[in-house]
Design an enzyme around this catalytic site. Structure first.
Site, PDB file in Angstrom:
ATOM      1  N   LYS A  65      -0.054  -6.566   1.551  1.00  0.00           N
ATOM      2  CA  LYS A  65      -1.262  -6.233   0.777  1.00  0.00           C
ATOM      3  C   LYS A  65      -1.038  -6.585  -0.696  1.00  0.00           C
ATOM      4  CE  LYS A  65      -2.592  -2.716   4.100  1.00  0.00           C
ATOM      5  NZ  LYS A  65      -2.682  -1.323   4.523  1.00  0.00           N
TER       6      LYS A  65
ATOM      7  N   GLN B 197      -1.005   4.275   2.156  1.00  0.00           N
ATOM      8  CA  GLN B 197      -0.619   3.746   3.459  1.00  0.00           C
ATOM      9  C   GLN B 197      -0.330   4.890   4.428  1.00  0.00           C
ATOM     10  OE1 GLN B 197      -0.755   0.507   4.214  1.00  0.00           O
ATOM     11  NE2 GLN B 197      -0.056   0.812   6.313  1.00  0.00           N
TER      12      GLN B 197
ATOM     13  N   ASP C  33     -10.274   1.610   1.683  1.00  0.00           N
ATOM     14  CA  ASP C  33      -9.937   1.709   3.103  1.00  0.00           C
ATOM     15  C   ASP C  33     -11.142   2.169   3.933  1.00  0.00           C
ATOM     16  OD1 ASP C  33      -7.493   1.078   4.271  1.00  0.00           O
ATOM     17  OD2 ASP C  33      -6.486   2.865   3.511  1.00  0.00           O
TER      18      ASP C  33
HETATM   19  N1  GUN Z   1      -1.919   2.306   8.576  1.00  0.00           N
HETATM   20  C1  GUN Z   1      -2.284   1.505   9.608  1.00  0.00           C
HETATM   21  N2  GUN Z   1      -3.449   0.893   9.351  1.00  0.00           N
HETATM   22  C2  GUN Z   1      -3.840   1.302   8.132  1.00  0.00           C
HETATM   23  C3  GUN Z   1      -4.958   1.008   7.298  1.00  0.00           C
HETATM   24  O1  GUN Z   1      -5.861   0.242   7.655  1.00  0.00           O
HETATM   25  N3  GUN Z   1      -4.987   1.631   6.088  1.00  0.00           N
HETATM   26  C4  GUN Z   1      -4.011   2.494   5.689  1.00  0.00           C
HETATM   27  N4  GUN Z   1      -4.142   3.069   4.504  1.00  0.00           N
HETATM   28  N5  GUN Z   1      -2.973   2.791   6.429  1.00  0.00           N
HETATM   29  C5  GUN Z   1      -2.878   2.195   7.640  1.00  0.00           C
END
Ligand code: GUN
Length: 295
Positions: free
Chosen positions: A54, A98, A121
């Site tokens: 990311k 995350q 998100d």
């Molecule tokens: N963990 C697994 N997928 C995601 C996601 O799309 N966003 C976040 N913040 N954590 C994750």
């Protein structure tokens, strides 16, 4: 029939080029650079690798990006005050924590502490609610990516029978809601199957568009698919490692048997996966545009 491949990798590259252009235009018009902070708690290797990807994408697009890596022992209060700091930071338009978080932290409390107008998100209940009632909202990145793949590969959703396998908050529930909206790229008749569904194949065989997010390898096989259906495989399952230590990934769909029946299918890897981070970048750009020009 041999199914056409819907390549998320190519569609993601196309969207990233558009984002790059959007960043230039926003900077020229307002002097604002999209700002993203990713918060990683602890040392989960999968989370570390997702967050790295990311950050790399944000960097490549010229975003102002900050990586906050904090100890797995951080208290909930400390994590909440870190979020508050970025809620107030004018240079930051997107905040991503995350998941998963360590057991002593209440995940909902943390997600709900993020300013809904920086929730790139799309997990905050304010955004979930906005999405369900059809108001502008941050859409969660994986389902948003699936919808864009359908639109950009010319799959007609209007009036289509869509069957979703899986009812997670991150994929199944939001994609079902998004595709039943009265809106372009939606207007579908949606069925959601889950672990308590009786005779799942009787549902999946009706689908014009079958979206599988079950988290189980081979959950869908060729005999469960209508000839000519479009199949979107959201699954990412690690089945082992190569001698070089690279992860071996398979989806939730038995690619071999399903690709002989379907008209189009997404591969794993290179299908839905590359779309998720791209949609996070698009959400961050859209957020920066909104903050530049508040309604
Ligand atoms: N963990 C697994 N997928 C995601 C996601 O799309 N966003 C976040 N913040 N954590 C994750």
């Amino acid at each position: 029939m041999t199914a056409r491949l819907i390549k998320g990798k190519d569609i993601a590259a196309e969207i990233r080029a558009e984002i790059g252009q959007g960043v230039k235009e926003l900077m020229a018009a307002s002097g604002i650079t999209p700002g993203l902070v990713t918060i990683l708690v602890g040392e989960n290797p999968a989370s570390q690798s997702y967050v790295r990807a990311k950050q790399q994408a944000a960097h490549e697009l010229g975003f102002h990006s900050i990586q906050e890596t904090v100890s797995g022992q951080i208290s909930q209060e400390e994590l909440l005050s870190l979020i508050d700091k970025y809620n107030k930071d004018e240079k930051i338009h997107g905040i991503l924590v995350q998941l998963p978080l360590p057991g002593h932290i209440d995940e909902n409390k943390v997600l709900y502490a993020i300013d809904p107008d920086k929730d790139v998100d799309g997990f905050h209940p304010v955004n979930v609610g906005r999405m369900v009632v059809g108001q502008p909202a941050f859409l969660p990145c994986t389902p948003y990516g699936v919808q864009q793949m359908l639109i950009r590969s010319g799959v007609k959703t209007d009036g289509a029978e869509v069957v979703v396998v899986g009812r997670s908050n991150i994929v199944g529930k939001p994609i079902a809601n998004m595709l039943l909206q009265k809106a372009p790229g939606a207007n579908a008749t949606v069925t959601v199957c889950h672990t308590r569904t009786k005779d799942m194949a009787s549902h999946t065989r009706r689908a014009d568009i079958l979206i599988v997010a079950a988290g189980v390898p081979n959950a869908v096989t060729g005999d469960m698919v209508k000839p000519g259906a479009v199949v979107i495989d959201v699954g990412v399952n690690e089945t082992g490692r190569t001698p070089e230590g690279k992860r071996i990934l398979v989806g939730d769909v038995d690619f071999k048997s399903v690709s002989e029946v379907a008209s189009a299918i997404t591969p794993v890897p290179g299908g839905v996966g590359p779309m998720t981070i791209t949609m996070l970048m698009l959400n961050t750009l859209q957020s920066a545009r909104r903050w530049a020009k508040p309604a």
